[in-house]
Design an enzyme around this catalytic site. Sequence first.
Site, PDB file in Angstrom:
ATOM      1  N   LYS A 100      -5.707   5.173   8.256  1.00 47.75           N
ATOM      2  CA  LYS A 100      -4.554   5.894   7.725  1.00 47.75           C
ATOM      3  C   LYS A 100      -4.805   7.403   7.717  1.00 47.75           C
ATOM      4  O   LYS A 100      -3.870   8.194   7.883  1.00 47.75           O
ATOM      5  CB  LYS A 100      -4.214   5.360   6.332  1.00 47.75           C
ATOM      6  CG  LYS A 100      -3.703   3.927   6.389  1.00 47.75           C
ATOM      7  CD  LYS A 100      -3.390   3.337   5.030  1.00 47.75           C
ATOM      8  CE  LYS A 100      -2.884   1.907   5.182  1.00 47.75           C
ATOM      9  NZ  LYS A 100      -2.575   1.270   3.886  1.00 47.75           N
ATOM     10  N   SER A 116       0.796  -1.230   0.000  1.00 47.61           N
ATOM     11  CA  SER A 116       0.000   0.000   0.000  1.00 47.61           C
ATOM     12  C   SER A 116       0.829   1.280   0.000  1.00 47.61           C
ATOM     13  O   SER A 116       0.273   2.371  -0.173  1.00 47.61           O
ATOM     14  CB  SER A 116      -0.961   0.020   1.193  1.00 47.61           C
ATOM     15  OG  SER A 116      -0.247   0.038   2.416  1.00 47.61           O
TER      16      SER A 116
END
Length: 349
Positions: free
Chosen positions: A282, A237
Site C-alpha cells: 500500500k 482496511s
Amino acid sequence: MKKKSKKLIITVILAVILVLAVFLPIPYYIEVPGSAQNISQYIQVDNQTKKTANQDGTLMLVYIREMHATPLSYAMSFLNPFADRDSAADLYQGSNEKDYQTVQQYYMQDAINEAKYVAFKVAHKKVERKYLGLYVMSVMPNSSFKGKLHVGDTVESVNGKHFGDSQAYINYIKGLPRGSKIKIGVLSGSKHKTLTGITKRLGDTQQYGIGITLADRTEVKTPIKVQANMDGIEGPSAGLMMSLQIYDDLTHQNLLHGRKVAGTGTINAQGQVGDIGGADKKVVAASRAGASIFFVPDNPIPPAIKKAYPDLQTNYQEAKKAAKKIHTKMKIVPVRTFNQALEYLEKTK
C-alpha cells in the site's frame, strides 16, 4: 518423418506450453501493489457534490491487487520485491471463493458502519448505533458447531446473554470452564434458531471458544444521509480513511490544504485503528499516486506473539521499510486512533 514435420510438431508443442504457462490458472494467488483512489468517488454525504482530485486536497483509500496465478505469472512474481504468493487453501481458509467474497462484503459493511459512527460522533452530529451480534466469517474444523453455523449467520446471544460488542462476547466465552456446554442464539437468513455445543480448544492456543472467526454486525442510523458505494473494494482496511472522508464532508473543515493524503487501517466504534495486511504494498501504491502523507497503524505486537514470531513487524515498521526501499518522499505517519490522524491533519499544512 520429414524434417519439416518435426519442426512443425516442435513448434506446436512449444506454442501449447507457452499458452499453458500464460493462461492456465494454478491454485495460487499473487498479491501486488494496487492503486490509490479518491474516496469521494465512493462516499457521498447528504448529496454533496463530489470533489475532484486536487480541488481541496484528496483523501485516498489504498488497495492491493490480487490476481489468480498462472505458471508464468507465478514465476515472474519472484522478481517483484513487493509480491506475495498465497495458496488458494490459505486464502480461503477452508471455505470456497463464494464464501470468501461474502466475507469480504460483510467486513466492508461493518467498516462503513463503524466509519460513519466514529465520524458523526467526533463531529458532534446525531448518530445511533445498534449492536446486532457477530457475523460468522468461518467455522473452524474442530468446532462443535461445524455444519450447524454457516458463513453469514449472526450469533445474537450466548447462553441467553446479549452483549454490546464482540470483545464482550469473547471475554464471556473465555471465562467459561474448558469444554463447557454452550447455547447460542443465531439468526440464519430470516430464521432465529438455537444451537448447542461445547467450547473447544482454538487451534494451537491454550484458549477455548466456539471456534468461529467473526466480525461485528451493527446498524448505524444518522439524520444526514451517507451513501457508500464500495463496489470492487474488499475488506475492512479502508475504515480509517472512510471515517476521515465522512468527517471532512460533515464539518467542511479545510483539513487537507491541497494535499493528497492516503492511508490504511480498520476502524472500530471507539475510534481505534486496527492492523491490516500488505502495508508495504500500500505504501508503494500510495507513493505512485502522488500522496504526500500515508497513515498506517502502529499497534504493538503482543509479547507472546513476538516471541513465537520474532521477525514479525508492526504495520508501521513494515511501511517504513518499504518507503525506504522505494526512496519515496511521502511522510509515513503512525496512528493508533482516528483522533491522532485528525490532529495530525489539523496541525500540519
